[in-house]
Design an enzyme around this catalytic site. Structure first.
Site, PDB file in Angstrom:
ATOM      1  N   ASP A 104      26.744 -27.686  12.146  1.00  0.00           N
ATOM      2  CA  ASP A 104      27.168 -26.196  12.190  1.00  0.00           C
ATOM      3  C   ASP A 104      28.294 -26.433  13.539  1.00  0.00           C
ATOM      4  OD1 ASP A 104      27.706 -23.594  11.641  1.00  0.00           O
ATOM      5  OD2 ASP A 104      25.567 -22.920  12.373  1.00  0.00           O
ATOM      6  N   HIS A 105      28.908 -25.411  13.822  1.00  0.00           N
ATOM      7  CA  HIS A 105      29.918 -24.877  14.934  1.00  0.00           C
ATOM      8  C   HIS A 105      29.788 -26.277  16.031  1.00  0.00           C
ATOM      9  CE1 HIS A 105      31.089 -20.889  13.815  1.00  0.00           C
ATOM     10  NE2 HIS A 105      29.470 -20.825  13.491  1.00  0.00           N
ATOM     11  N   GLU A 177      26.578 -18.190  18.134  1.00  0.00           N
ATOM     12  CA  GLU A 177      25.635 -19.178  17.642  1.00  0.00           C
ATOM     13  C   GLU A 177      25.272 -20.238  18.405  1.00  0.00           C
ATOM     14  OE1 GLU A 177      24.916 -18.589  13.707  1.00  0.00           O
ATOM     15  OE2 GLU A 177      23.289 -19.829  14.543  1.00  0.00           O
ATOM     16  N   HIS A 223      27.965 -13.019  13.665  1.00  0.00           N
ATOM     17  CA  HIS A 223      26.733 -13.818  13.789  1.00  0.00           C
ATOM     18  C   HIS A 223      25.562 -12.667  14.374  1.00  0.00           C
ATOM     19  CE1 HIS A 223      29.226 -17.666  14.396  1.00  0.00           C
ATOM     20  NE2 HIS A 223      28.563 -17.877  13.262  1.00  0.00           N
ATOM     21  N   HIS A 261      30.344 -17.083   7.254  1.00  0.00           N
ATOM     22  CA  HIS A 261      29.543 -16.970   8.477  1.00  0.00           C
ATOM     23  C   HIS A 261      28.966 -15.863   8.664  1.00  0.00           C
ATOM     24  CE1 HIS A 261      30.040 -21.278  10.344  1.00  0.00           C
ATOM     25  NE2 HIS A 261      30.746 -21.402   9.431  1.00  0.00           N
ATOM     26  N   ASN A 283      26.323 -18.812   5.414  1.00  0.00           N
ATOM     27  CA  ASN A 283      25.497 -19.156   6.487  1.00  0.00           C
ATOM     28  C   ASN A 283      24.082 -18.090   6.645  1.00  0.00           C
ATOM     29  OD1 ASN A 283      26.919 -21.466   6.515  1.00  0.00           O
ATOM     30  ND2 ASN A 283      27.742 -21.132   8.799  1.00  0.00           N
TER      31      ASN A 283
HETATM   32 ZN    ZN Z   1      28.687 -19.508  12.176  1.00  0.00          ZN
END
Ligand code: ZN
Length: 356
Positions: A104-105, A177, A223, A261, A283
């Site tokens: 992820d990120h 996140e 998020h 996301h 996600n």
């Molecule tokens: Zn994300």
């Protein structure tokens, strides 16, 4: 119809999986995991739904996977991710579904994390003839678009040699996140929360000749889970980006591979609409965190003495069977399995596994 072997999918199989989801009008949940309990639960959930699934680790999740006590935190972030991927390579095929392994990120300061995972990935590729991960994400959405796309092109060049795919981010997903995120004002009229189709076209032009990639586009998604009304999802932004690329390049319908996301807590109609515009991955982290923790809370509440005494001080009852960690961790795993059935339903991936 595309048919794939069960287990971790990489390279051409991964590309076929993405294409099949878009052509079939469904998307796969991408669930953040932090250890074997959450990873196994996600795969079990997918097997139960006969859906394929995407497993992903944030940098913090990867570090936790290696062990929060490991002295070198950076090394833990790299090795934890490697350990999770190896775990999935070994076990996923026995669950009979396809599993995408992703990270992820990664913002600017985490580029070295991605590069270190690629060092490990290249060693794995040399030995096994396939990539360790299906894909990684680089989130340089807080940098200038030139820096963002320049770095994405450089990293994708390295990944494409192994048939790996890169997820990029354009525009800013609100919230944070795992320490990667932004301080943008999360109100519905903040233009930073909405990706510009011209930026998506620029990414398409630069990255398509290099390799396979996907775009996390911002259409008001945030998020975490907030009270209703705080966020206004505008999936038509995805539609406009697809239309611009299609028109400029004379491609087929929905040329871009899009990622959603901040899927936790989203309205079902907006999810379906986004999937119709070429979203193949959504996600989910916050909702499955709660789904994992909630049954543990209930278990402790029902059996408070087992968490205070090995043997009941009043009547001598032994509590071993209740404080055995497997007892409440299994309840937590089952929480994820149950919650994810809803996600497979929302995304239309139930019964669509390509594994044979
Ligand atoms: Zn994300």
């Amino acid at each position: 119809m595309t048919q794939l072997s069960p287990g971790v999918v990489t390279g051409e199989d991964y590309k076929a999986l993405v294409a099949a989801a878009k052509a079939g009008g469904y998307a796969l949940p991408a669930v953040n995991v932090t250890g074997t309990n959450t990873l196994n639960a996600v795969i079990e959930a997918a097997a139960q739904a006969k859906s394929d699934v995407i497993v992903q680790l944030s940098n913090g999740g990867a570090q936790f996977y290696a062990g929060q006590g490991m002295p070198d935190g950076f090394q833990a972030k790299v090795l934890g991710a490697v350990a999770a991927a190896q775990h999935a390579h070994l076990l996923a095929k026995h669950y009979g579904i396809c599993v995408v392994m992703h990270t992820d990120h990664a913002n600017k300061k985490l580029i070295p994390w991605v590069e270190a995972m690629l060092d490990e990935g290249e060693k794995f590729y040399e030995k096994n003839g396939k990539p360790l991960f299906s894909s990684h994400m680089l989130d340089l959405s807080e940098e200038t678009i030139d820096f963002n796309l320049g770095e994405c092109a450089r990293i994708l060049g390295r990944m494409a040699k192994m048939g790996m795919s890169l997820e990029i981010e354009l525009g800013v997903t609100g919230g944070e996140e795992d320490g990667v995120g932004s301080d943008v004002d999360e109100s519905a009229d903040n233009s930073k929360l909405y990706t510009q189709p011209e930026d998506v076209l620029q990414a398409y032009d630069k990255l398509t000749p290099i390799g396979h990639f996907s775009v996390a586009a911002s259409f008001g998604n945030v998020h975490g889970v907030y009270k209703p009304g705080n966020v206004k999802l505008r999936p038509e932004i995805l539609k406009n980006s697809q239309a611009l690329v299609e028109e400029r390049h004379g491609t087929g319908h929905n040329p871009l591979n899009l990622v959603f996301h901040g899927g936790s807590g989203s309205e079902k109609e907006k999810i379906s609409e986004a999937v119709g515009y070429g979203v193949f991955k959504m996600n989910i982290d916050t909702d499955t965190q709660f789904a994992f923790s909630q049954p543990i809370g209930a278990f402790v509440e029902e059996n408070p003495k087992a968490f205070k005494y090995q043997i009941d001080p009043e009547n001598g009852t032994p509590y071993k069977k209740l404080y055995d960690p497997r007892k409440y961790l299994r309840a937590a795993e089952t929480g994820i399995v149950t919650r994810l059935q809803e996600a497979f339903d929302d995304l239309g991936s139930n019964g669509k596994s390509l594994a044979v």
